[in-house]
Design a protein around this motif. Structure first.
Motif, PDB file in Angstrom:
ATOM      1  N   ARG A  44     -11.467  14.081   6.731  1.00  0.00           N
ATOM      2  CA  ARG A  44     -11.420  15.512   6.435  1.00  0.00           C
ATOM      3  C   ARG A  44      -9.987  15.997   6.230  1.00  0.00           C
ATOM      4  NH1 ARG A  44     -16.177  18.103  10.359  1.00  0.00           N
ATOM      5  NH2 ARG A  44     -17.892  17.045   9.273  1.00  0.00           N
ATOM      6  N   GLY A  45      -9.874  17.120   5.540  1.00  0.00           N
ATOM      7  CA  GLY A  45      -8.566  17.689   5.271  1.00  0.00           C
ATOM      8  C   GLY A  45      -8.697  18.929   4.416  1.00  0.00           C
ATOM      9  N   HIS A  46      -7.709  19.161   3.544  1.00  0.00           N
ATOM     10  CA  HIS A  46      -7.752  20.358   2.713  1.00  0.00           C
ATOM     11  C   HIS A  46      -6.888  20.173   1.474  1.00  0.00           C
ATOM     12  CE1 HIS A  46      -3.719  21.182   4.254  1.00  0.00           C
ATOM     13  NE2 HIS A  46      -3.620  22.178   3.405  1.00  0.00           N
ATOM     14  N   THR A  47      -6.936  21.160   0.583  1.00  0.00           N
ATOM     15  CA  THR A  47      -6.120  21.171  -0.618  1.00  0.00           C
ATOM     16  C   THR A  47      -5.534  22.552  -0.819  1.00  0.00           C
ATOM     17  OG1 THR A  47      -6.117  20.752  -3.011  1.00  0.00           O
ATOM     18  CG2 THR A  47      -8.112  21.704  -2.093  1.00  0.00           C
ATOM     19  N   PHE A  48      -4.311  22.607  -1.372  1.00  0.00           N
ATOM     20  CA  PHE A  48      -3.641  23.878  -1.634  1.00  0.00           C
ATOM     21  C   PHE A  48      -2.484  23.589  -2.588  1.00  0.00           C
ATOM     22  CE2 PHE A  48      -0.855  27.480   0.295  1.00  0.00           C
ATOM     23  CZ  PHE A  48      -1.287  28.364  -0.679  1.00  0.00           C
ATOM     24  N   HIS A  49      -2.658  23.920  -3.873  1.00  0.00           N
ATOM     25  CA  HIS A  49      -1.586  23.590  -4.820  1.00  0.00           C
ATOM     26  C   HIS A  49      -1.604  24.516  -6.039  1.00  0.00           C
ATOM     27  CE1 HIS A  49      -4.368  21.292  -7.592  1.00  0.00           C
ATOM     28  NE2 HIS A  49      -5.025  21.111  -6.457  1.00  0.00           N
ATOM     29  N   TYR A  50      -0.419  24.642  -6.620  1.00  0.00           N
ATOM     30  CA  TYR A  50      -0.191  25.424  -7.828  1.00  0.00           C
ATOM     31  C   TYR A  50       0.299  24.498  -8.946  1.00  0.00           C
ATOM     32  CZ  TYR A  50      -0.451  30.030  -5.524  1.00  0.00           C
ATOM     33  OH  TYR A  50      -0.872  31.164  -4.863  1.00  0.00           O
ATOM     34  N   SER A  51      -0.376  23.405  -9.157  1.00  0.00           N
ATOM     35  CA  SER A  51       0.022  22.486 -10.221  1.00  0.00           C
ATOM     36  C   SER A  51      -1.195  21.729 -10.719  1.00  0.00           C
ATOM     37  CB  SER A  51       1.090  21.508  -9.720  1.00  0.00           C
ATOM     38  OG  SER A  51       0.551  20.641  -8.743  1.00  0.00           O
ATOM     39  N   GLN A  76      -2.700   4.735  -3.878  1.00  0.00           N
ATOM     40  CA  GLN A  76      -3.772   5.720  -3.815  1.00  0.00           C
ATOM     41  C   GLN A  76      -3.123   7.098  -3.702  1.00  0.00           C
ATOM     42  OE1 GLN A  76      -7.565   4.362  -1.598  1.00  0.00           O
ATOM     43  NE2 GLN A  76      -5.898   3.381  -0.467  1.00  0.00           N
ATOM     44  N   ALA A  77      -3.635   8.050  -4.479  1.00  0.00           N
ATOM     45  CA  ALA A  77      -2.975   9.356  -4.550  1.00  0.00           C
ATOM     46  C   ALA A  77      -3.995  10.443  -4.826  1.00  0.00           C
ATOM     47  CB  ALA A  77      -1.908   9.351  -5.641  1.00  0.00           C
ATOM     48  N   SER A  78      -3.692  11.649  -4.327  1.00  0.00           N
ATOM     49  CA  SER A  78      -4.603  12.779  -4.505  1.00  0.00           C
ATOM     50  C   SER A  78      -3.892  14.074  -4.143  1.00  0.00           C
ATOM     51  CB  SER A  78      -5.834  12.612  -3.606  1.00  0.00           C
ATOM     52  OG  SER A  78      -6.728  13.704  -3.746  1.00  0.00           O
ATOM     53  N   TYR A  79      -4.432  15.189  -4.616  1.00  0.00           N
ATOM     54  CA  TYR A  79      -3.998  16.488  -4.123  1.00  0.00           C
ATOM     55  C   TYR A  79      -4.556  16.766  -2.732  1.00  0.00           C
ATOM     56  CZ  TYR A  79      -1.862  18.349  -8.400  1.00  0.00           C
ATOM     57  OH  TYR A  79      -1.032  18.597  -9.450  1.00  0.00           O
ATOM     58  N   PHE A  80      -5.456  15.936  -2.266  1.00  0.00           N
ATOM     59  CA  PHE A  80      -6.100  16.087  -0.964  1.00  0.00           C
ATOM     60  C   PHE A  80      -5.115  15.761   0.159  1.00  0.00           C
ATOM     61  CE2 PHE A  80      -8.568  13.723   2.374  1.00  0.00           C
ATOM     62  CZ  PHE A  80      -9.317  14.785   2.862  1.00  0.00           C
ATOM     63  N   HIS A  81      -4.955  16.679   1.105  1.00  0.00           N
ATOM     64  CA  HIS A  81      -4.163  16.452   2.315  1.00  0.00           C
ATOM     65  C   HIS A  81      -5.110  15.975   3.414  1.00  0.00           C
ATOM     66  CE1 HIS A  81      -0.365  18.373   1.049  1.00  0.00           C
ATOM     67  NE2 HIS A  81      -1.114  19.276   0.442  1.00  0.00           N
ATOM     68  N   ALA A  82      -4.948  14.752   3.874  1.00  0.00           N
ATOM     69  CA  ALA A  82      -5.859  14.182   4.867  1.00  0.00           C
ATOM     70  C   ALA A  82      -5.394  14.490   6.281  1.00  0.00           C
ATOM     71  CB  ALA A  82      -5.959  12.674   4.671  1.00  0.00           C
ATOM     72  N   TYR A  83      -6.343  14.810   7.157  1.00  0.00           N
ATOM     73  CA  TYR A  83      -6.088  14.956   8.595  1.00  0.00           C
ATOM     74  C   TYR A  83      -6.555  13.663   9.242  1.00  0.00           C
ATOM     75  CZ  TYR A  83      -5.866  17.128  13.217  1.00  0.00           C
ATOM     76  OH  TYR A  83      -5.555  17.426  14.520  1.00  0.00           O
ATOM     77  N   PRO A 113       0.818  -1.223   0.000  1.00  0.00           N
ATOM     78  CA  PRO A 113       0.000   0.000   0.000  1.00  0.00           C
ATOM     79  C   PRO A 113       0.850   1.272   0.000  1.00  0.00           C
ATOM     80  CG  PRO A 113      -0.785  -1.549   1.646  1.00  0.00           C
ATOM     81  CD  PRO A 113       0.534  -2.064   1.169  1.00  0.00           C
ATOM     82  N   VAL A 114       0.448   2.212  -0.841  1.00  0.00           N
ATOM     83  CA  VAL A 114       1.099   3.514  -0.926  1.00  0.00           C
ATOM     84  C   VAL A 114       0.025   4.601  -0.867  1.00  0.00           C
ATOM     85  CG1 VAL A 114       2.532   5.062  -2.309  1.00  0.00           C
ATOM     86  CG2 VAL A 114       2.952   2.588  -2.366  1.00  0.00           C
ATOM     87  N   TRP A 115       0.202   5.564   0.031  1.00  0.00           N
ATOM     88  CA  TRP A 115      -0.645   6.764   0.053  1.00  0.00           C
ATOM     89  C   TRP A 115       0.241   7.954  -0.259  1.00  0.00           C
ATOM     90  CZ3 TRP A 115      -4.723   9.274  -0.859  1.00  0.00           C
ATOM     91  CH2 TRP A 115      -5.010  10.520  -0.289  1.00  0.00           C
ATOM     92  N   ALA A 116      -0.095   8.666  -1.352  1.00  0.00           N
ATOM     93  CA  ALA A 116       0.703   9.814  -1.801  1.00  0.00           C
ATOM     94  C   ALA A 116      -0.211  11.014  -1.935  1.00  0.00           C
ATOM     95  CB  ALA A 116       1.367   9.508  -3.138  1.00  0.00           C
ATOM     96  N   GLU A 117       0.128  12.095  -1.214  1.00  0.00           N
ATOM     97  CA  GLU A 117      -0.738  13.268  -1.266  1.00  0.00           C
ATOM     98  C   GLU A 117       0.021  14.493  -1.761  1.00  0.00           C
ATOM     99  OE1 GLU A 117      -2.311  13.091   2.724  1.00  0.00           O
ATOM    100  OE2 GLU A 117      -0.776  14.433   3.509  1.00  0.00           O
TER     101      GLU A 117
END
Length: 431
Positions: free
Chosen positions: A368-375, A406-413, A313-317
């Motif tokens: 829950r979490g958030h997103t913040f990116h310039y890409s 599993q990968a996303s721009y989502f930053h999980a808390y 398993p890989v989690w990449a955010e």
């Protein structure tokens, strides 16, 4: 046990809240006080700088992402251990839902208004009074930032009143804490950070009598919820360096609280994933600033390729996801070869591509979490899941699944839903 507490806020972003909070924390610590600093709202960079200033870990407080119960527990624990709790607000005092004002009111924390006074004197007190009275908040006073001279500071202090005192002044700084596209620079990028923080502490003028008169802060302790041992016996490898630095302290505590052992490694120094790792977490950060180094580090690249090929398993955010793609195009347009585990490429964008709090409606419960990116990630992969924006519930960031990744721009808390967080690192989640 009790302490003194302050929530430092302002009329908007850009008033110097982080600089002032860092200066105050550094000054109090040097004066012999025990200090814990918190940051309001989702944030990774400010907590790192505030931790460097205070010498202690910095957690985030967010009534939606962290919940009221978790925030209360963190504050109660801190109040029992230190002399001062400092909370840096987010944006303007009343901005956001929930806002910094909501946090101050919920826990009875006096607000210290940090205002850029470079072009005003008495008006600063009027603004502070308006901020206080708009929400009938507990109030500490005003701290004048970017003051032009000692005479300017004297004029501002003369405008203070018993019910709205001027707690301090910080002169305009020729050099302070530099910024870039995602916020302030990381501590690891500032070899002279200690000297910068000491200079800020030296320059800060404080009225210690006002601080001493603050009410005692002793929130009722809330016993932390016990965590299920879902990750007992598991070793989770976590990338940790300047390229992968965006990690909530609560995320590591949550994984450890569920029984996991954390093993950190540095892709930037070409370290391979630890051989005994059962799962891998690639957090966000600044891979775009280190594209040449990451592309040249063949040991790290081979290890992550082999790890994914083995079905672990890989989690990449966010930045972690960017490092798994085929190519990363930096803000100069230069292409860097990445791990190639995820099909597609990432290119940096001039404008903000994602921002705000979101929730992942996971089968184990909303994470829950958030997103913040310039890409932007250009990929043929379909969406395995879609997060929902907190405001309005409209579709947010996509979660991709490719083999065991599993990968996303989502930053999980992770603490918001531990069971869903555990599922990111369990073999069944990679099937």
């Amino acid at each position: 046990m009790s302490c003194k507490a302050l929530l430092l806020s302002a009329i908007a972003s850009g008033q110097g809240k982080t600089t002032v909070t860092a200066a105050l924390a550094r000054r109090l610590v040097r004066d012999g006080y025990r200090v814990r600093v918190f940051k309001t709202g989702p944030d990774f960079i400010d907590p790192l700088l505030l931790a460097a200033a205070s010498g202690s870990k910095v957690d985030v407080l967010d009534l939606w992402m962290c919940t009221e119960t978790q925030c209360r527990s963190l504050l109660a624990q801190a109040a029992a251990e230190v002399d001062y709790v400092l909370i840096e607000g987010v944006m303007g005092l009343y901005d956001g839902q929930p806002s910094s004002a909501d946090l101050a009111k919920q826990f009875g924390v006096p607000v210290l208004a940090v205002l850029d006074c470079s072009a005003m004197v008495g008006t600063a007190l009027a603004i502070a009074r308006g901020l206080r009275d708009h929400g009938q908040l507990p109030w500490a006073g005003l701290l004048a930032n970017r003051v032009a001279s000692s005479g300017h500071a004297d004029m501002i202090r003369a405008c203070g009143t018993p019910d709205l005192p001027v707690v301090g002044c910080l002169p305009r700084q020729a050099e302070s804490l530099p910024e870039r596209h995602l916020g302030l620079h990381l501590p690891s990028d500032l070899p002279d950070l200690a000297a910068r923080l000491d200079a800020l502490a030296d320059a800060l003028q404080l009225d210690h009598a006002v601080l001493a008169a603050l009410p005692d802060f002793a929130p009722e302790a809330t016993p932390p919820a016990s965590l299920p041992p879902l990750l007992a016996g598991k070793t989770i490898a976590v990338a940790h360096d300047a390229a992968f630095a965006f990690v909530y302290a609560a995320n590591l505590r949550t994984l450890q609280g569920m029984g996991a052992r954390i093993a950190t490694f540095s892709p930037l120094t070409d370290e391979a994933i630890p051989a005994d790792a059962d799962a891998l977490w690639l957090p966000g950060g600044y891979p775009e600033l280190h594209g040449t180094t990451l592309a040249a580090n063949t040991r790290w690249l081979a290890s992550v390729q082999a790890f994914a090929a083995a079905g672990k398993p890989v989690w990449a955010e966010c930045g972690g996801m960017m490092a798994l793609t085929e190519q990363l195009h930096d803000d100069q347009g230069q292409a860097h070869r990445m791990a190639g585990v995820l099909p597609g490429s990432v290119r940096m964008t001039a404008k903000l591509a994602g921002l705000g709090s979101q929730g992942w409606p996971h089968p184990a419960g909303e994470l829950r979490g958030h997103t913040f990116h310039y890409s932007q990630f250009d990929t043929p992969l379909p969406a395995a899941a879609t997060c929902q924006r907190k405001a309005g519930g409209s579709p947010g960031e996509v979660v991709y699944r490719h083999g065991s990744v599993q990968a996303s721009y989502f930053h999980a808390y992770f603490a918001s839903q531990p069971a869903a967080a555990a599922a990111l690192f369990l073999p069944e989640a990679a099937c």
